[in-house]
Design a protein around this motif. Sequence first.
Motif, PDB file in Angstrom:
ATOM      1  N   ASN A  66       0.860  -1.181   0.000  1.00  0.00           N
ATOM      2  CA  ASN A  66       0.000   0.000   0.000  1.00  0.00           C
ATOM      3  C   ASN A  66       0.898   1.233   0.000  1.00  0.00           C
ATOM      4  O   ASN A  66       1.816   1.331   0.809  1.00  0.00           O
ATOM      5  N   LYS A  86      -5.055   2.568  -1.497  1.00  0.00           N
ATOM      6  CA  LYS A  86      -6.333   2.549  -0.783  1.00  0.00           C
ATOM      7  C   LYS A  86      -6.906   3.959  -0.729  1.00  0.00           C
ATOM      8  O   LYS A  86      -8.120   4.163  -0.765  1.00  0.00           O
ATOM      9  N   ARG A 101      -8.994   0.630  -8.355  1.00  0.00           N
ATOM     10  CA  ARG A 101      -8.261  -0.470  -7.704  1.00  0.00           C
ATOM     11  C   ARG A 101      -8.113  -1.671  -8.629  1.00  0.00           C
ATOM     12  O   ARG A 101      -7.068  -2.335  -8.641  1.00  0.00           O
ATOM     13  N   LEU A 122      -8.865  -5.256   0.129  1.00  0.00           N
ATOM     14  CA  LEU A 122      -8.053  -4.750  -0.967  1.00  0.00           C
ATOM     15  C   LEU A 122      -7.138  -5.835  -1.536  1.00  0.00           C
ATOM     16  O   LEU A 122      -6.999  -5.972  -2.754  1.00  0.00           O
TER      17      LEU A 122
END
Length: 340
Positions: A66, A86, A101, A122
């Motif tokens: 991330n 995110k 995403r 995610l």
Amino acid sequence: MKLEFRRGSAFASKKTKTLLQHVQPEDITKIAVIRHAAIGDFMVMRPFLIELKKFFPNAQITLSVNRTAMYGLPEDLIDEIHIMDKDDPQDRSKKTGLFYRIRQAKTLPPQDIIFDLTDSTLTLLLTIFSTAKLKVGFPYRAMRRFFYDIATLRSDFVLEAESILHMLNIFGSKAGRPLDYGYAERYPKNIKNRIVYFAGASMDDKCWEKEKFAALIDKMAGTYPDVEHVILQGIKENEKFLEIYQPVEQYENVALQETMELDSAMQYLADSRCVVANDTGIRNMAIAVETPTVGIFFATGPFRYWPRDGKHDCVFNGDYRSPEIDDVYRSLSDLIERDA
């Protein structure tokens, strides 16, 4: 390769078993590891990456992370980085949308194996929309097993570094013990008579009360006058800890250590006699450089983060009450006396 497990201890698709009949570890050339987490979790995964490189010697390792949590990346153990967002890179107050995403997930090049070491919404999305011959995870939720070709069980009562290694054990890896974090040469030890205290954590509800930390240091500084007691400051604005230092600054053997760069902090922890901290990255950093720790737990269960090798202790109550000062004092004293 033959999968090493009995029915019920792990899960594998029929496709997987057929595929692996004709594949050896040396045939694997592309592996992606998904770890969307903070520095403490990067420390926890290091034994996995070290064993991964040994077991699949010809594989190029890509780590998916991330963007907002890249501090402390294990760059020495990976070849490429893949980034997911995110939060919107242009405005961190906004979340990224589903289609954004998905587009990012599809930027991960095709892999032989993907290991999902996070099990979040995610990372599941990334697993679904990326391309790989095998997808491996250790999901908490039973339904998520169906999104992986191989799924190992995950326990809150087994050290997470061990649970992650189970994902390699299933292929036949002989991961050694004790766990190897790969830091012995990078941060050689030169032990000082020093105890480090860190009062921060990723969330406020994981932080032991500051007045208790001050009272603990007051008691330890008086009992162990020949030991240097250091309050380590963090990188956040609320991690200066002056409210802990000021009540004990009259002691000559108590000091406040300013924030250090990562390499300096790792060496400082490696050279310390013991580290006292909440459930936080600093404690995992200390564990990774083989420095004894006392962990203070009350917001989360301790067993997943507690190496049971005699070097470390955790102080906690069964009803998740905040530990008392004397309980932490006894644990720390025992550790110090044992190490004397």
